[in-house]
Write an enzyme that holds these catalytic residues in place. Structure first.
Site, short mmCIF file in Angstrom:
data_model
loop_
_atom_site.label_atom_id
_atom_site.label_comp_id
_atom_site.label_asym_id
_atom_site.label_seq_id
_atom_site.Cartn_x
_atom_site.Cartn_y
_atom_site.Cartn_z
N ASN A 110 51.25 16.72 22.89
CA ASN A 110 51.55 17.99 22.24
C ASN A 110 51.05 19.19 23.04
OD1 ASN A 110 48.84 17.40 21.68
ND2 ASN A 110 48.87 18.58 19.77
N ASP A 120 40.54 19.43 20.76
CA ASP A 120 40.16 18.04 20.56
C ASP A 120 40.33 17.23 21.84
OD1 ASP A 120 39.99 19.01 18.03
OD2 ASP A 120 41.13 17.42 17.07
N GLY A 134 45.70 21.78 17.51
CA GLY A 134 46.37 21.16 16.37
C GLY A 134 45.36 20.81 15.29
N LYS A 150 51.95 25.68 20.61
CA LYS A 150 50.93 25.93 21.62
C LYS A 150 51.49 26.74 22.79
CE LYS A 150 47.75 22.09 20.76
NZ LYS A 150 46.99 20.99 21.36
N ASP A 199 43.26 23.28 25.09
CA ASP A 199 43.29 22.47 23.88
C ASP A 199 41.84 22.28 23.44
OD1 ASP A 199 44.15 20.61 21.88
OD2 ASP A 199 43.65 18.98 23.26
#
Length: 409
Positions: A355, A198, A285, A329, A196
């Site tokens: 997520n 962020d 995202g 994802k 990921d």
């Protein structure tokens, strides 16, 4: 010697073959190991096993050798070893027995423990948790002493999943991070690592950086809070937040890129993985306007994110293309693995949010990085220190190896 003789394997050691365990311990210095075996050589013993450990300048050297046969020969060997040890300022212990070491049990795992610090109490709890499952600790060694203390236990006798379940509970109780992975060739194979972005690869939330320029940080935060309360799903919250950026000049993109802060250890993680031949990717995202720059800067193999629509030099408040959400994802992890030619079982996924859960669960090893409790509980393992390169220790890579590679570069 005939070719068949040259290639024939040596006869295996029988269980009743007399053997001697020779233990040497004391202050380490050059020549101790050579000296011991030079002392043993005249007795024509075979070396069955060797283990050596140096801790704070003190050496423990163990050699399992066949007995020279006959009471007189063994007595002479014992006397000679003790005499040599005394002459070099060491202590010696020799234990008679038969056969080789006890075979390791089936179900072999690597248990990596990260502590900041690693206390005696937490170590006791992890060790007790391992033995409580009926497993045996075969070996322990240190992977790193900073920025965290990382040690690895080689364990046999219990299924990996059983260990993982038990030790996750002990880790939570004692404030350490524990990763349990199956032993075998797959651990050394080429892998794919997907992160990921962020609050994982970077310290920031990119939408919040854009919101500061659009003077709507408070509104964006409120939409985020609604999503966390379950009032909006990720796609709804994404569209609601991006709408607030409508009219923002595209020049802001470069300012946001410059404001992005990599997580401590991010460069080391990616650099080391690439040296090992791993492929590395990111799924986010967030927005390609930032991830594309990160891909170029870090030399990432894969990157996928949402794209902010720009018309006439302004953000429209919309995203283009398929939205990268929780399910997306996981799909991208599978696609990257297929393109990289890496089985899904040999992938590693790293993330912090809900997520990321589908991706973490789909990967061979899912790592929750400074994540919310619900994510930590669902992932294979968790890292709760702010150093992304600690993930290397979960893969069995030591700090010394990382630093040696950096010096040699």
């Amino acid at each position: 010697m005939t070719p068949s003789q040259a290639t024939a394997p040596p006869a295996s050691l029988s269980d009743d073959t007399p053997t001697l365990l020779v233990k040497i311990f004391g202050r380490d210095r050059p020549g101790i190991t050579a000296g011991l075996f030079e002392t043993l050589a005249p007795y024509a013993v075979d070396v069955v096993d060797i283990e050596q450990l140096v801790t704070r300048g003190r050496i423990t050297l163990c050699a399992l050798v066949t007995s020279p046969g006959g009471g007189t020969a063994e007595g002479e060997l014992r006397a000679t070893v003790h005499s040599w040890a005394e002459a070099v300022g060491m202590e010696a212990e020799i234990i008679s027995g038969t056969g080789d070491n006890r075979p390791r049990g089936t179900g072999r795992s690597h248990v990596t423990v990260l502590g900041h610090p690693l206390t005696a109490g937490s170590t006791a709890a992890i060790a007790a948790g391992i033995t409580g499952t009926g497993a045996n600790i075969d070996r322990i060694f240190r992977l790193a002493k900073y920025p965290v203390t990382a040690v690895e236990f080689d364990v046999s006798g219990t299924a990996t999943e059983t260990l993982r379940t038990v030790l996750a509970q002990e880790a939570a109780r004692h404030g350490v991070d524990v990763a349990v992975v199956a032993s075998g060739l797959a651990r050394r194979a080429q892998r794919l690592v997907v992160m990921d972005v962020d609050s994982t690869l970077i310290q920031d939330e990119v939408i919040e950086l854009f919101a500061e320029h659009a003077d709507c940080a408070g509104q964006v935060a409120e939409v985020t809070a609604r999503a966390m309360r379950g009032e909006l799903d990720f796609e709804q919250s994404l569209h609601a937040r991006v709408e607030l950026l409508a009219g923002l000049d595209v020049s802001v993109v470069e300012q946001v890129r410059k404001a992005v802060r990599l997580t401590p250890g991010a460069r080391t993680l990616v650099r080391t993985l690439k040296r090992l031949g791993f492929q590395v990717g990111v799924v986010s995202g967030g927005f390609t306007q930032v991830t594309d720059a990160l891909q170029a800067e870090l030399g990432l193999d894969f990157a996928s994110a949402n794209t902010l629509e720009v018309v006439d030099g302004k953000l429209t408040g919309r995203v283009t293309g398929e939205v990268v959400d929780r399910a997306g994802k996981a799909r991208l992890l599978r696609r990257f693995a297929s393109e990289a030619g890496v089985p899904l079982a040999q992938t590693v996924a790293i993330g912090d949010g809900a997520n990321d859960l589908d991706m973490l669960n789909a990967a061979g090893l899912g790592v929750a990085f400074n994540a919310k409790p619900v994510v930590r509980e669902a992932a294979h393992t968790a890292v709760n220190v702010p150093f992304l390169d600690t993930v290397l220790y979960l893969l069995g890579i030591t700090r010394d190896e990382v630093e040696a590679a950096d010096i040699a570069e």
